[in-house]
Design a protein around this motif. Structure first.
Motif, short mmCIF file in Angstrom:
data_model
loop_
_atom_site.label_atom_id
_atom_site.label_comp_id
_atom_site.label_asym_id
_atom_site.label_seq_id
_atom_site.Cartn_x
_atom_site.Cartn_y
_atom_site.Cartn_z
N LEU A 250 -3.08 -6.81 -18.24
CA LEU A 250 -3.91 -5.96 -17.39
C LEU A 250 -4.04 -4.52 -17.86
O LEU A 250 -4.88 -3.78 -17.33
CB LEU A 250 -3.35 -5.96 -15.95
N ALA A 251 -3.25 -4.09 -18.83
CA ALA A 251 -3.24 -2.67 -19.21
C ALA A 251 -4.60 -2.20 -19.70
O ALA A 251 -5.09 -1.14 -19.29
CB ALA A 251 -2.17 -2.42 -20.26
N ASP A 252 -5.23 -2.98 -20.59
CA ASP A 252 -6.51 -2.54 -21.13
C ASP A 252 -7.59 -2.50 -20.06
O ASP A 252 -8.41 -1.57 -20.00
CB ASP A 252 -6.95 -3.46 -22.28
N ALA A 253 -7.60 -3.52 -19.20
CA ALA A 253 -8.59 -3.53 -18.13
C ALA A 253 -8.41 -2.33 -17.20
O ALA A 253 -9.39 -1.71 -16.76
CB ALA A 253 -8.49 -4.83 -17.33
N TYR A 254 -7.13 -1.97 -16.91
CA TYR A 254 -6.86 -0.83 -16.05
C TYR A 254 -7.31 0.47 -16.72
O TYR A 254 -7.99 1.31 -16.10
CB TYR A 254 -5.37 -0.77 -15.73
N GLY A 255 -6.94 0.64 -17.98
CA GLY A 255 -7.33 1.85 -18.69
C GLY A 255 -8.84 1.98 -18.82
O GLY A 255 -9.42 3.06 -18.62
N LEU A 256 -9.51 0.86 -19.15
CA LEU A 256 -10.96 0.91 -19.33
C LEU A 256 -11.70 1.07 -18.00
O LEU A 256 -12.89 1.40 -18.00
CB LEU A 256 -11.43 -0.37 -20.04
N SER A 257 -11.01 0.85 -16.88
CA SER A 257 -11.63 1.11 -15.58
C SER A 257 -11.63 2.61 -15.26
O SER A 257 -12.34 3.05 -14.36
CB SER A 257 -10.90 0.34 -14.48
N THR A 398 -8.74 2.60 -3.12
CA THR A 398 -9.35 1.28 -3.02
C THR A 398 -10.17 1.00 -4.29
O THR A 398 -10.50 1.90 -5.04
CB THR A 398 -10.27 1.19 -1.80
N GLY A 399 -10.46 -0.27 -4.49
CA GLY A 399 -11.28 -0.67 -5.63
C GLY A 399 -10.52 -1.57 -6.59
O GLY A 399 -9.33 -1.86 -6.41
N ALA A 400 -11.23 -2.00 -7.63
CA ALA A 400 -10.65 -2.94 -8.60
C ALA A 400 -9.43 -2.35 -9.31
O ALA A 400 -8.41 -3.03 -9.50
CB ALA A 400 -11.72 -3.35 -9.61
N ASP A 401 -9.51 -1.08 -9.70
CA ASP A 401 -8.40 -0.47 -10.42
C ASP A 401 -7.15 -0.37 -9.54
O ASP A 401 -6.02 -0.48 -10.02
CB ASP A 401 -8.79 0.92 -10.95
N ARG A 402 -7.36 -0.21 -8.21
CA ARG A 402 -6.21 -0.13 -7.31
C ARG A 402 -5.56 -1.49 -7.11
O ARG A 402 -4.36 -1.59 -6.86
CB ARG A 402 -6.65 0.43 -5.96
N GLY A 403 -6.36 -2.56 -7.22
CA GLY A 403 -5.78 -3.89 -7.19
C GLY A 403 -4.87 -4.13 -8.38
O GLY A 403 -3.76 -4.67 -8.24
N ILE A 404 -5.30 -3.71 -9.58
CA ILE A 404 -4.47 -3.83 -10.77
C ILE A 404 -3.22 -2.96 -10.63
O ILE A 404 -2.11 -3.37 -10.98
CB ILE A 404 -5.27 -3.43 -12.02
#
Length: 448
Positions: A250-257, A398-404
């Motif tokens: 999940l690190a790359d997805a979190y950073g790229l968000s 809230t949002g996708a990044d907060r879920g990660i």
């Protein structure tokens, strides 16, 4: 057995060669992850890439360890580079003949053919990862091996620094084509350079029996079981990697968000200086007389970092947390390598390092494969318009990044608890006593 020691110049040349190859392997891995996310916008796809890497690492570790122990070290290193070269050439061919639009389909056959070829090339480089700590044992005096392991950490940090900058820039401006061309050229250069490096090899003395060749899993397990607490250390590292699979997936997805791919790549380059600084610190000061205790204490801090940095949706919090994480990682890696070099006989170290790698990495694929869909379909909705968004959102966001981020926090809490329990366990005390008692029993062979 006496090991060949004092070949410091040879060790430096191998480090430089490994740096070149590692830069290209990690560039390929980082780049294909960035590129696939940008092509598909699928967190699930990037998670599967991490899972593939970890499955292949786990499946090949014991075999690669037997290659390292059963062949000349130089032969193993060259075979590793040549295999990577072939896979990258195949990946480049797929990339060039496939229309660009076909890579947008996250389930497309050309996309996954390209991914698999690149990942096979990266995995072939793991032979070097296993061989390098055995070469530290071979070439460096025992009382300075922890510092040599620190230099290995410095090389790893330099690799991440260079990789992050190269991969982000190349993917942003030229996709995967330049990544693969540069990788092929660098591997050819590394093979040519290594052909001029003389690495001393094991020679069985007259009248002595050579170590059993092949994988010999049963014999390797006996070696591990014969060292008090070593099995527990490997199991602890396995559990750590089970949790670490969350971060990898999940690190790359979190950073790229939070930032663009160029910024994320450049940020990783800056953060990787922490590994360089940490590795240099280990090479200057060593690890002290209790590497087992140091390893566990460092892990407590690392998991605490994983709890803290996601608490705010801020690239600055992420950067500060990851830099401290990178700064401490060389201490953890050097401590584990030093422990194994001290308690495991030299002629079995390749297989033990390989077995440890397989056991530790076997847990991570399960996490990587499971956590991506769970995050995508449970935690992201939970923190976007679910109960979590309503109850936790006012202070957590809230949002996708907060879920990660919530997944990171929960993982870090579990890691801190597990490491604290390990610190007070009996196996920890037994291995700590063994590691501070002296070197492993000498094997039957002599080296020249």
């Amino acid at each position: 057995m006496t090991v060949i020691q004092g070949h410091v110049k040879t060790f430096y040349q191998i480090l430089a060669n490994t740096l070149l190859v590692s830069v290209m392997n990690f560039t390929a891995w980082f780049a294909v992850t960035f590129w696939v996310y940008l092509q598909t916008r699928s967190v699930f796809a990037t998670g599967v890439i991490s899972g593939i890497f970890l499955v292949l690492t786990a499946a090949t570790g014991i075999w690669f360890g037997s290659i390292v122990d059963g062949h000349r070290k130089k032969t193993a290193l060259q075979a590793s580079a040549f295999a990577s070269l072939l896979f990258y050439a195949g990946a480049l061919a797929v990339y060039l003949v496939t229309p660009a639009d076909e890579f947008h389909d996250p389930a497309g056959v050309p996309l996954w053919a390209l991914i698999l070829l690149i990942m096979f090339g990266v995995i072939a480089g793991n032979i070097r990862t296993i061989a390098l700590p055995t070469l530290v044992t071979l070439l460096i005096e025992e009382d300075t091996r922890d510092r040599a392991n620190g230099l290995v950490g410095t090389v790893t940090g330099t690799t991440f620094l260079t990789t992050s900058v190269i991969s982000g820039v190349l993917v942003a401006f030229d996709g995967m084509r330049s990544v693969l061309i540069l990788g092929i050229a660098s591997l050819v250069l590394a093979m040519v350079h290594l052909s001029f490096v003389t690495i001393p090899e094991r020679v069985v003395a007259p009248g002595e029996i050579a170590d059993k060749s092949g994988v010999d899993l049963r014999g390797t397990l006996r070696i591990i079981a014969g060292v008090p607490g070593l099995t527990a250390l490997i199991l602890f590292s396995t559990f750590n990697n089970f949790l670490g699979g969350v971060f990898m997936a999940l690190a790359d997805a979190y950073g790229l968000s939070l930032v663009s791919v160029q910024s994320w790549g450049l940020l990783w380059g800056v953060l990787s200086t922490g590994m360089i600084v940490g590795g240099l610190a280990v090479s200057r000061t060593g690890l002290g007389r209790r590497p087992v205790r140091l390893l566990l204490l460092i892990n407590v801090v690392l998991w605490a970092i994983i709890i803290v940095f996601p608490l705010r949706a801020s690239i600055w919090w992420l950067a500060a947390g990851l830099y401290l994480y990178m700064l401490l990682m060389p201490y953890a890696e050097a401590a584990e390598q030093t422990i194994l070099q001290k308690v495991v006989p030299y002629e079995r170290q390749g297989r033990v390092f390989g077995l440890a790698q397989s056991a530790e990495q076997a847990a991570s694929p399960l996490t990587a494969f499971l956590i991506s869909p769970i995050t995508q379909f449970v935690f992201i909705p939970f923190m976007t318009d679910g109960w979590g968004a309503r109850e936790l959102g006012p202070w957590f966001g809230t949002g996708a990044d907060r879920g990660i981020a919530l997944v990171f926090v929960l993982t870090g809490i579990i890691g801190v608890i597990a490491t604290a329990l390990a610190l007070v366990s009996r196996p920890y005390r037994r291995l700590n006593s063994r590691a501070t008692a002296g070197p492993a029993a000498a094997p039957a062979e002599s080296l020249s």
